[in-house]
Motif scaffolding. Structure first.
Motif, PDB file in Angstrom:
ATOM      1  N   LEU A 161      87.607 -10.482  36.791  1.00 51.91           N
ATOM      2  CA  LEU A 161      86.477 -11.137  36.305  1.00 51.91           C
ATOM      3  C   LEU A 161      87.246 -11.980  34.985  1.00 51.91           C
ATOM      4  O   LEU A 161      87.804 -11.287  33.996  1.00 51.91           O
ATOM      5  CB  LEU A 161      85.409 -10.390  35.785  1.00 51.91           C
ATOM      6  CG  LEU A 161      84.509  -9.710  37.060  1.00 51.91           C
ATOM      7  CD1 LEU A 161      83.446  -8.861  36.304  1.00 51.91           C
ATOM      8  CD2 LEU A 161      84.082 -10.763  37.852  1.00 51.91           C
TER       9      LEU A 161
ATOM     10  N   VAL B   7      81.437 -17.020  35.431  1.00 51.96           N
ATOM     11  CA  VAL B   7      82.257 -15.961  35.459  1.00 51.96           C
ATOM     12  C   VAL B   7      83.287 -16.003  36.660  1.00 51.96           C
ATOM     13  O   VAL B   7      82.611 -16.122  37.727  1.00 51.96           O
ATOM     14  CB  VAL B   7      81.624 -14.563  35.222  1.00 51.96           C
ATOM     15  CG1 VAL B   7      82.925 -13.507  35.306  1.00 51.96           C
ATOM     16  CG2 VAL B   7      81.151 -14.206  33.745  1.00 51.96           C
ATOM     17  N   GLU B   8      84.349 -16.054  36.662  1.00 54.93           N
ATOM     18  CA  GLU B   8      85.198 -16.314  37.803  1.00 54.93           C
ATOM     19  C   GLU B   8      85.579 -14.919  38.494  1.00 54.93           C
ATOM     20  O   GLU B   8      86.147 -13.989  37.587  1.00 54.93           O
ATOM     21  CB  GLU B   8      86.516 -17.006  37.531  1.00 54.93           C
ATOM     22  CG  GLU B   8      87.478 -17.230  38.778  1.00 54.93           C
ATOM     23  CD  GLU B   8      88.445 -18.075  38.406  1.00 54.93           C
ATOM     24  OE1 GLU B   8      89.357 -18.165  39.516  1.00 54.93           O
ATOM     25  OE2 GLU B   8      88.684 -18.651  37.331  1.00 54.93           O
ATOM     26  N   TYR B   9      85.663 -14.473  39.475  1.00 53.42           N
ATOM     27  CA  TYR B   9      85.846 -13.258  40.265  1.00 53.42           C
ATOM     28  C   TYR B   9      87.116 -13.610  41.177  1.00 53.42           C
ATOM     29  O   TYR B   9      86.753 -14.508  42.200  1.00 53.42           O
ATOM     30  CB  TYR B   9      84.871 -12.697  40.997  1.00 53.42           C
ATOM     31  CG  TYR B   9      84.827 -11.298  41.637  1.00 53.42           C
ATOM     32  CD1 TYR B   9      85.306 -10.263  40.988  1.00 53.42           C
ATOM     33  CD2 TYR B   9      84.781 -11.396  43.363  1.00 53.42           C
ATOM     34  CE1 TYR B   9      85.665  -9.010  41.692  1.00 53.42           C
ATOM     35  CE2 TYR B   9      85.084 -10.310  43.821  1.00 53.42           C
ATOM     36  CZ  TYR B   9      85.374  -9.027  43.083  1.00 53.42           C
ATOM     37  OH  TYR B   9      85.903  -7.931  43.708  1.00 53.42           O
TER      38      TYR B   9
ATOM     39  N   LYS C 286      76.780 -17.457  36.338  1.00 52.52           N
ATOM     40  CA  LYS C 286      76.973 -16.983  34.711  1.00 52.52           C
ATOM     41  C   LYS C 286      78.393 -17.700  34.329  1.00 52.52           C
ATOM     42  O   LYS C 286      78.689 -16.922  33.194  1.00 52.52           O
ATOM     43  CB  LYS C 286      77.096 -15.450  34.654  1.00 52.52           C
ATOM     44  CG  LYS C 286      75.652 -14.784  34.902  1.00 52.52           C
ATOM     45  CD  LYS C 286      74.652 -15.137  34.058  1.00 52.52           C
ATOM     46  CE  LYS C 286      73.278 -14.275  34.258  1.00 52.52           C
ATOM     47  NZ  LYS C 286      72.350 -14.407  33.337  1.00 52.52           N
TER      48      LYS C 286
ATOM     49  N   SER D  14      86.355 -14.877  31.871  1.00 51.67           N
ATOM     50  CA  SER D  14      85.630 -15.566  31.164  1.00 51.67           C
ATOM     51  C   SER D  14      86.284 -16.434  29.978  1.00 51.67           C
ATOM     52  O   SER D  14      86.992 -15.548  29.363  1.00 51.67           O
ATOM     53  CB  SER D  14      84.239 -14.642  30.820  1.00 51.67           C
ATOM     54  OG  SER D  14      83.569 -15.479  30.035  1.00 51.67           O
TER      55      SER D  14
ATOM     56  N   VAL E  41      77.107  -9.443  33.988  1.00 49.19           N
ATOM     57  CA  VAL E  41      77.081  -9.716  35.302  1.00 49.19           C
ATOM     58  C   VAL E  41      76.991  -8.292  36.002  1.00 49.19           C
ATOM     59  O   VAL E  41      76.489  -8.098  37.206  1.00 49.19           O
ATOM     60  CB  VAL E  41      77.989 -10.713  36.048  1.00 49.19           C
ATOM     61  CG1 VAL E  41      78.051 -10.720  37.133  1.00 49.19           C
ATOM     62  CG2 VAL E  41      77.559 -12.149  35.217  1.00 49.19           C
TER      63      VAL E  41
ATOM     64  N   PRO F 223      81.103 -11.119  31.686  1.00 55.19           N
ATOM     65  CA  PRO F 223      81.330 -10.256  33.014  1.00 55.19           C
ATOM     66  C   PRO F 223      80.702  -8.992  32.947  1.00 55.19           C
ATOM     67  O   PRO F 223      80.019  -8.250  33.905  1.00 55.19           O
ATOM     68  CB  PRO F 223      83.009 -10.214  32.648  1.00 55.19           C
ATOM     69  CG  PRO F 223      83.315 -11.373  31.836  1.00 55.19           C
ATOM     70  CD  PRO F 223      82.108 -11.637  31.095  1.00 55.19           C
TER      71      PRO F 223
ATOM     72  N   ARG G  82      79.934 -12.430  43.881  1.00 57.37           N
ATOM     73  CA  ARG G  82      80.473 -13.718  43.560  1.00 57.37           C
ATOM     74  C   ARG G  82      79.470 -14.801  43.195  1.00 57.37           C
ATOM     75  O   ARG G  82      79.806 -15.567  42.373  1.00 57.37           O
ATOM     76  CB  ARG G  82      81.061 -13.939  44.789  1.00 57.37           C
ATOM     77  CG  ARG G  82      82.536 -13.457  44.940  1.00 57.37           C
ATOM     78  CD  ARG G  82      83.304 -14.178  46.118  1.00 57.37           C
ATOM     79  NE  ARG G  82      84.395 -13.154  46.720  1.00 57.37           N
ATOM     80  CZ  ARG G  82      85.393 -13.259  46.087  1.00 57.37           C
ATOM     81  NH1 ARG G  82      85.748 -14.125  45.169  1.00 57.37           N
ATOM     82  NH2 ARG G  82      86.536 -12.538  46.654  1.00 57.37           N
TER      83      ARG G  82
ATOM     84  N   LYS H  44      76.487 -14.247  41.748  1.00 62.94           N
ATOM     85  CA  LYS H  44      75.913 -13.865  40.247  1.00 62.94           C
ATOM     86  C   LYS H  44      77.125 -14.269  39.387  1.00 62.94           C
ATOM     87  O   LYS H  44      76.777 -14.863  38.311  1.00 62.94           O
ATOM     88  CB  LYS H  44      75.674 -12.304  40.335  1.00 62.94           C
ATOM     89  CG  LYS H  44      74.507 -11.925  41.030  1.00 62.94           C
ATOM     90  CD  LYS H  44      74.063 -10.406  40.965  1.00 62.94           C
ATOM     91  CE  LYS H  44      72.840  -9.903  41.650  1.00 62.94           C
ATOM     92  NZ  LYS H  44      71.762 -10.646  41.475  1.00 62.94           N
ATOM     93  N   CYS H  45      78.234 -14.034  39.799  1.00 62.92           N
ATOM     94  CA  CYS H  45      79.356 -14.545  38.840  1.00 62.92           C
ATOM     95  C   CYS H  45      79.385 -15.996  38.663  1.00 62.92           C
ATOM     96  O   CYS H  45      79.576 -16.479  37.482  1.00 62.92           O
ATOM     97  CB  CYS H  45      80.971 -13.911  39.386  1.00 62.92           C
ATOM     98  SG  CYS H  45      80.955 -12.410  39.215  1.00 62.92           S
TER      99      CYS H  45
END
Length: 178
Positions: free
Chosen positions: A85, A48-50, A46, A87, A97, A94, A40, A42-43
């Motif tokens: 994920l 990016v939603e997890y 970047k 974006s 990541v 994604p 989460r 790392k997302c």
């Protein structure tokens, strides 16, 4: 969970799919809590939603889209543990990541079940390398600008160098006549 809460979750997820034309469906089962938190993080870095969502909610949200996601719905992608994920900027974000996280674990997990990039559907983890190399809108525009500028720059530099050559030739011809 109450029925109203479930309906609200599906409604929010439907809006999320509509607003983000880039999403990846993962199988992140078997990860520890610490690993999920690291993923989460790392997302988040970047952009990016997890999200972890039940498959039935994902299916209902995908079925209500204008775009045909039957390829994802009819495949085995909506079985087992599923994470999403999202974006809205980079189609490869994604995937990058996911690859980076797998590299840090030295494992091939979490796996990519499916992905949708601008309504193009990719089923299976074998597409991860290709997806990680996709360029975003800004990168493509930058490449086009460079390509458009290149011929003009070449012509200008040729004219400048030719100018020096022509003037040099004219001066030497002038000197010979004297």
């Amino acid at each position: 969970m109450r029925k109203e809460d479930k309906l609200e979750l599906v409604k929010d997820l439907t809006k999320k799919f509509k607003d983000n034309n880039i999403f990846y469906l993962l199988d992140a089962s078997g990860l520890t809590v610490a690993q999920v938190n690291s993923f989460r993080e790392k997302c988040f870095k970047k952009e990016v939603e997890y999200k972890v969502v039940k498959n039935t909610f994902i299916k209902k949200a995908l079925e209500s889209q204008e775009i045909d996601y039957s390829e994802i719905i009819d495949s085995d992608s909506l079985k087992g543990f599923s994470g999403l994920l999202f974006s809205d900027k980079s189609p490869s974000g994604p995937a990058k990541v996911l690859k980076e996280f797998r590299k840090s674990l030295d494992a091939d997990h979490p796996t990519l079940k499916a992905a949708s990039i601008e309504a193009d559907v990719f089923i299976g983890d074998n597409h991860l390398d290709v997806l990680s190399k996709l360029k975003g809108k800004e990168e493509i525009i930058g490449d086009i600008i460079l390509l458009l500028q290149s011929p003009a720059k070449n012509i200008i530099s040729l004219l400048k160098s030719s100018e020096n050559k022509i003037s040099g030739v004219l001066k030497s011809l002038e000197n010979k006549q004297e």
